[in-house]
Design an enzyme around this catalytic site. Structure first.
Site, short mmCIF file in Angstrom:
data_model
loop_
_atom_site.label_atom_id
_atom_site.label_comp_id
_atom_site.label_asym_id
_atom_site.label_seq_id
_atom_site.Cartn_x
_atom_site.Cartn_y
_atom_site.Cartn_z
N LYS A 110 -73.90 46.16 40.53
CA LYS A 110 -74.26 47.52 40.07
C LYS A 110 -74.75 47.51 38.62
O LYS A 110 -75.71 48.19 38.27
CB LYS A 110 -73.04 48.44 40.23
CG LYS A 110 -73.23 49.84 39.70
CD LYS A 110 -74.30 50.62 40.44
CE LYS A 110 -74.54 51.97 39.78
NZ LYS A 110 -75.67 52.69 40.37
N LEU A 119 -65.28 58.28 39.98
CA LEU A 119 -64.91 58.78 38.65
C LEU A 119 -65.85 58.24 37.59
O LEU A 119 -66.59 57.28 37.83
CB LEU A 119 -63.46 58.36 38.36
CG LEU A 119 -62.44 58.95 39.36
CD1 LEU A 119 -61.17 58.13 39.42
CD2 LEU A 119 -62.15 60.41 39.01
N THR A 158 -68.96 53.40 38.76
CA THR A 158 -69.57 52.22 38.11
C THR A 158 -68.65 51.81 36.97
O THR A 158 -68.51 52.55 35.98
CB THR A 158 -70.97 52.56 37.57
OG1 THR A 158 -71.77 53.05 38.64
CG2 THR A 158 -71.62 51.32 36.97
N LYS A 179 -73.26 54.52 29.29
CA LYS A 179 -72.02 53.81 29.63
C LYS A 179 -72.32 52.55 30.43
O LYS A 179 -71.80 51.47 30.15
CB LYS A 179 -71.13 54.78 30.43
CG LYS A 179 -69.83 54.25 30.94
CD LYS A 179 -69.84 53.88 32.42
CE LYS A 179 -70.22 54.96 33.37
NZ LYS A 179 -70.22 54.56 34.78
P1 NAP Z 1 -69.66 63.20 36.79
O1 NAP Z 1 -70.46 64.27 37.41
O2 NAP Z 1 -69.54 63.14 35.30
O3 NAP Z 1 -68.19 63.24 37.44
C1 NAP Z 1 -67.15 62.48 36.89
C2 NAP Z 1 -65.88 62.68 37.66
O4 NAP Z 1 -64.82 62.01 36.95
C3 NAP Z 1 -65.44 64.16 37.79
O5 NAP Z 1 -64.74 64.33 38.99
C4 NAP Z 1 -64.52 64.30 36.60
O6 NAP Z 1 -63.56 65.35 36.73
C5 NAP Z 1 -63.80 62.97 36.65
N1 NAP Z 1 -63.16 62.68 35.36
C6 NAP Z 1 -63.77 62.46 34.17
N2 NAP Z 1 -62.85 62.21 33.21
C7 NAP Z 1 -61.63 62.28 33.82
C8 NAP Z 1 -60.30 62.09 33.38
N3 NAP Z 1 -60.03 61.78 32.09
N4 NAP Z 1 -59.31 62.21 34.29
C9 NAP Z 1 -59.56 62.50 35.59
N5 NAP Z 1 -60.81 62.68 36.08
C10 NAP Z 1 -61.84 62.57 35.21
O7 NAP Z 1 -70.20 61.75 37.22
P2 NAP Z 1 -71.07 61.36 38.51
O8 NAP Z 1 -72.52 61.50 38.17
O9 NAP Z 1 -70.51 62.01 39.70
O10 NAP Z 1 -70.79 59.78 38.52
C11 NAP Z 1 -69.53 59.26 38.96
C12 NAP Z 1 -69.60 57.73 38.87
O11 NAP Z 1 -70.64 57.24 39.72
C13 NAP Z 1 -69.90 57.19 37.47
O12 NAP Z 1 -69.23 55.97 37.28
C14 NAP Z 1 -71.42 56.97 37.52
O13 NAP Z 1 -71.82 55.98 36.58
C15 NAP Z 1 -71.59 56.52 38.95
N6 NAP Z 1 -72.91 56.80 39.56
C16 NAP Z 1 -73.56 57.97 39.30
C17 NAP Z 1 -74.81 58.21 39.89
C18 NAP Z 1 -75.59 59.47 39.60
O14 NAP Z 1 -76.82 59.44 39.85
N7 NAP Z 1 -75.00 60.55 39.12
C19 NAP Z 1 -75.37 57.27 40.76
C20 NAP Z 1 -74.65 56.10 41.04
C21 NAP Z 1 -73.43 55.88 40.43
P3 NAP Z 1 -63.91 66.83 36.18
O15 NAP Z 1 -64.66 67.50 37.28
O16 NAP Z 1 -62.58 67.42 35.92
O17 NAP Z 1 -64.73 66.67 34.92
#
Ligand code: NAP
Length: 298
Positions: free
Chosen positions: A171, A65, A96, A239
């Protein structure tokens, strides 16, 4: 075979859940925007009605998330993960978040006879798709070892960092390097472009030389080709840098480069580029030097 409750089908979570399904795990999925689960149904995913439902069905829960507030809401809210959790379940949070959030959930899961591991990942969308993420884990080592099969269905490597919260510390320290590195890449590419150096030739030098990095590999070509589609959004990078700034305050570490990187991503997000890939920050530099990298040679 274990049944997994997978919660959060964003940029990272969707391909991670798909890899679990491809490796033969039974997976209950839940996402706030329920339609995102549709493409996993043909792979065998079953849609849960709530995080509690996904947790109730699962031997292992994985959450992916966006941030601390979301994670706490999805775990602690009505019909949240904690409401459905059975004793003996292993819970992995790959989001994260701050170490405080990880430790809070560790305690809450323990109260219910379940185990919680903070298991954030490195590797962006391409690594999530290819199942080559690296997990850095904090919590009970024996629980981690008993569930390596689940993590290795989504990743290539697991590094044990220590007790609960240690994965989240690692992280945030890691993403401090990523944020500074990304800006270093953008600044180097800006200098080269303004000096009239061909952007692709310069990137070739960077990738083969002392400035080689994952950021250069992931973002260099995206910058040149104006492809700001999301691998890791600017707002999530910001963030993480905000969390890291908070952390160095608590730890008593001086890190001026981190604060500069945070300030630059604040600018990018304020300019409205937060939902695009973090490399869209290059536009700020291009505005300052009045040219576009890869297009205009002066
Ligand atoms: P993302 O695409 O923005 O996805 C976020 C997820 O959280 C979606 O499933 C979203 O649901 C959900 N969400 C957001 N607000 C919510 C709420 N109020 N209630 C319930 N669900 C909610 O992010 P991501 O890139 O996949 O990253 C996810 C995590 O991994 C983050 O903490 C990020 O920092 C970390 N991360 C990301 C990467 C990267 O390269 N992208 C790499 C390593 C770690 P909806 O679909 O409904 O919006």
């Amino acid at each position: 075979m274990k049944t997994i409750g997978f919660i959060g089908l964003g940029t990272m979570g969707l391909p991670m859940a798909a890899n679990l399904l491809k490796k033969g795990f039974g997976v209950f999925v839940w996402n706030r925007t329920a339609s995102k689960a549709d493409e996993l149904v043909p792979l065998g995913a079953r849609k849960a009605e709530s995080p509690a439902h996904a947790a109730r069905e699962a031997d292992v829960v994985v959450t992916m998330l966006s941030d601390d507030a979301t994670v706490l809401d999805v775990y602690e809210g009505e019909d949240g993960v904690l409401a459905g959790l059975r004793a003996g379940t292993a819970v992995f949070d790959s989001s994260t978040v701050s170490p405080d959030t990880s430790r809070r959930l560790h305690a809450a899961c323990r109260e219910r006879g379940a185990s919680f591991i903070d298991a954030p990942v490195t590797g962006s969308k391409p690594a999530a798709e290819s199942g080559t993420l690296l997990f850095m884990a904090g919590g009970d080592r024996s629980v981690l070892e008993a569930n390596e099969d689940v993590l290795l269905a989504m990743g290539r490597r697991i590094v044990y960092m220590g007790e609960s919260g240690a994965g989240s510390y690692a992280k945030l320290a890691h993403n401090t390097i990523v944020g500074i590195n990304a800006i270093g890449l953008i600044e180097g590419m800006s200098i080269a472009a303004k000096a009239g150096i061909d952007a692709r030739s310069f990137l070739e030098v960077v990738q083969s030389g002392g400035a080689a990095s994952k950021q250069a590999d992931l973002k260099g070509l995206k910058i040149i080709e104006r492809d700001f589609s999301n691998q890791f959004s600017g707002k999530l990078m910001l963030k993480d840098l905000r969390l890291a700034v908070q952390l160095i305050g608590e730890l008593g570490v001086t890190a001026p480069m981190l604060d500069l990187a945070r300030a630059q991503f604040e600018r990018g997000v304020q300019a409205g580029w937060g939902d695009e890939d973090l490399c869209a920050l290059v536009r700020w530099y291009e505005d300052q030097m009045d040219m576009v990298i890869g297009e205009d040679r002066r």
